[in-house]
Design a protein around this motif. Structure first.
Motif, PDB file in Angstrom:
ATOM      1  N   ASP A   1      -6.122   3.958  -1.610  1.00 26.22           N
ATOM      2  CA  ASP A   1      -5.464   4.236  -0.326  1.00 26.22           C
ATOM      3  C   ASP A   1      -5.334   5.748  -0.096  1.00 26.22           C
ATOM      4  O   ASP A   1      -5.588   6.251   0.994  1.00 26.22           O
ATOM      5  CB  ASP A   1      -4.056   3.607  -0.297  1.00 26.22           C
ATOM      6  CG  ASP A   1      -4.105   2.084  -0.205  1.00 26.22           C
ATOM      7  OD1 ASP A   1      -5.167   1.551   0.178  1.00 26.22           O
ATOM      8  OD2 ASP A   1      -3.095   1.439  -0.526  1.00 26.22           O
ATOM      9  N   THR A   2      -4.935   6.440  -1.158  1.00 28.50           N
ATOM     10  CA  THR A   2      -4.727   7.888  -1.080  1.00 28.50           C
ATOM     11  C   THR A   2      -6.053   8.607  -0.815  1.00 28.50           C
ATOM     12  O   THR A   2      -6.136   9.507   0.025  1.00 28.50           O
ATOM     13  CB  THR A   2      -4.105   8.387  -2.405  1.00 28.50           C
ATOM     14  OG1 THR A   2      -2.918   7.626  -2.665  1.00 28.50           O
ATOM     15  CG2 THR A   2      -3.757   9.870  -2.340  1.00 28.50           C
TER      16      THR A   2
ATOM     17  N   VAL B   1       0.436   5.579  -0.128  1.00 28.52           N
ATOM     18  CA  VAL B   1      -0.364   6.796  -0.231  1.00 28.52           C
ATOM     19  C   VAL B   1       0.433   7.771  -1.090  1.00 28.52           C
ATOM     20  O   VAL B   1       1.607   8.018  -0.827  1.00 28.52           O
ATOM     21  CB  VAL B   1      -0.662   7.364   1.166  1.00 28.52           C
ATOM     22  CG1 VAL B   1      -1.275   8.742   1.072  1.00 28.52           C
ATOM     23  CG2 VAL B   1      -1.593   6.419   1.923  1.00 28.52           C
TER      24      VAL B   1
ATOM     25  N   TYR C   1      -8.850   7.315   0.553  1.00 29.64           N
ATOM     26  CA  TYR C   1      -9.371   7.022   1.900  1.00 29.64           C
ATOM     27  C   TYR C   1      -8.619   7.828   2.954  1.00 29.64           C
ATOM     28  O   TYR C   1      -9.220   8.370   3.884  1.00 29.64           O
ATOM     29  CB  TYR C   1      -9.271   5.523   2.214  1.00 29.64           C
ATOM     30  CG  TYR C   1     -10.215   4.656   1.418  1.00 29.64           C
ATOM     31  CD1 TYR C   1     -11.568   4.996   1.282  1.00 29.64           C
ATOM     32  CD2 TYR C   1      -9.771   3.488   0.806  1.00 29.64           C
ATOM     33  CE1 TYR C   1     -12.437   4.199   0.548  1.00 29.64           C
ATOM     34  CE2 TYR C   1     -10.640   2.676   0.070  1.00 29.64           C
ATOM     35  CZ  TYR C   1     -11.969   3.039  -0.058  1.00 29.64           C
ATOM     36  OH  TYR C   1     -12.830   2.252  -0.787  1.00 29.64           O
ATOM     37  N   LYS C   2      -7.281   7.912   2.818  1.00 34.30           N
ATOM     38  CA  LYS C   2      -6.484   8.643   3.793  1.00 34.30           C
ATOM     39  C   LYS C   2      -6.914  10.115   3.821  1.00 34.30           C
ATOM     40  O   LYS C   2      -6.970  10.742   4.883  1.00 34.30           O
ATOM     41  CB  LYS C   2      -4.993   8.525   3.450  1.00 34.30           C
ATOM     42  CG  LYS C   2      -4.105   9.362   4.326  1.00 34.30           C
ATOM     43  CD  LYS C   2      -2.953   8.567   4.922  1.00 34.30           C
ATOM     44  CE  LYS C   2      -2.304   9.301   6.086  1.00 34.30           C
ATOM     45  NZ  LYS C   2      -1.339  10.322   5.606  1.00 34.30           N
TER      46      LYS C   2
ATOM     47  N   MET D   1       0.830  -1.196   0.000  1.00 32.02           N
ATOM     48  CA  MET D   1       0.000   0.000   0.000  1.00 32.02           C
ATOM     49  C   MET D   1       0.867   1.250   0.000  1.00 32.02           C
ATOM     50  O   MET D   1       1.825   1.350   0.741  1.00 32.02           O
ATOM     51  CB  MET D   1      -0.905  -0.048   1.244  1.00 32.02           C
ATOM     52  CG  MET D   1      -1.023   1.251   1.991  1.00 32.02           C
ATOM     53  SD  MET D   1      -2.395   1.255   3.165  1.00 32.02           S
ATOM     54  CE  MET D   1      -2.437   3.027   3.507  1.00 32.02           C
TER      55      MET D   1
ATOM     56  N   ASP E   1      -3.354   2.051  -5.012  1.00 36.33           N
ATOM     57  CA  ASP E   1      -2.715   3.211  -4.376  1.00 36.33           C
ATOM     58  C   ASP E   1      -3.645   4.430  -4.378  1.00 36.33           C
ATOM     59  O   ASP E   1      -3.667   5.212  -3.421  1.00 36.33           O
ATOM     60  CB  ASP E   1      -1.403   3.569  -5.097  1.00 36.33           C
ATOM     61  CG  ASP E   1      -0.310   2.543  -4.842  1.00 36.33           C
ATOM     62  OD1 ASP E   1      -0.478   1.697  -3.933  1.00 36.33           O
ATOM     63  OD2 ASP E   1       0.710   2.575  -5.547  1.00 36.33           O
TER      64      ASP E   1
END
Ligand code: ZN
Length: 163
Positions: free
Chosen positions: A37-38, A3, A40-41, A1, A34
């Motif tokens: 992930d980015t 970000v 959601y963060k 993973m 990716d």
């Protein structure tokens, strides 16, 4: 993973049309993961490739139960009208009301290249339009009146300063 760094207005990649996705390979799959992930963060509901610095016609979204990867998306149907607050991870989440279609039909390719169609209403419909706009170099502020656009830009500059 991983970000990825989110590009910010007025970085050039956000203002120019992106190129079609041609290779549906492991690299694209990794990029999609990716991008999720980015997104959601950053607590977003959609993220387009130019927002991670790539001029590719690709976006991911997870909004009101619709989770998908859209490569080479096209809006093939729009109906009705809705007005609601809209923001963008590349413009510091400064919100402003934008009028969009209320029901939208999207045609796109999934991460393995398969074509699909999907309909959405409310916020998810707004997301289809907002993310597809990104691939044409269009930002939500381009839908505002010049006065409101300036207000959003000014607020964004202020936020940047205090970060
Ligand atoms: Zn955006």
């Amino acid at each position: 993973m991983s970000v990825l760094r989110i590009t910010e207005y007025p970085e050039r990649v956000l203002l120019e049309p992106s190129k079609p996705v041609e290779h549906f390979d492991a690299e694209l799959e990794k990029l999609s993961v990716d991008m999720f992930d980015t997104m959601y963060k950053a607590e977003g509901v959609g993220l387009a490739a130019p927002q991670v610095g790539l001029a590719l016609r690709l976006f991911v979204m997870d909004c009101e139960g619709i989770k998908l990867v859209a490569a080479n998306p096209e809006i093939i149907g729009e109906e009705g009208e809705q007005t609601g607050d809209e923001g963008c991870l590349s413009i510091g989440k400064v919100y402003a009301p934008v009028t969009r279609a209320a029901r939208v039909k999207l045609r796109a390719q999934g991460v393995h290249g398969e074509w699909f169609e999907r309909e959405a209403t409310a916020l998810a419909a707004r997301c289809f339009l907002h993310e597809t706009d990104h691939l044409n170099g269009t930002l939500f502020i381009d839908h505002l009146t010049p006065l409101k656009r300036d207000m959003v830009k000014k607020r964004f500059v202020k936020i940047k300063k205090f970060r």
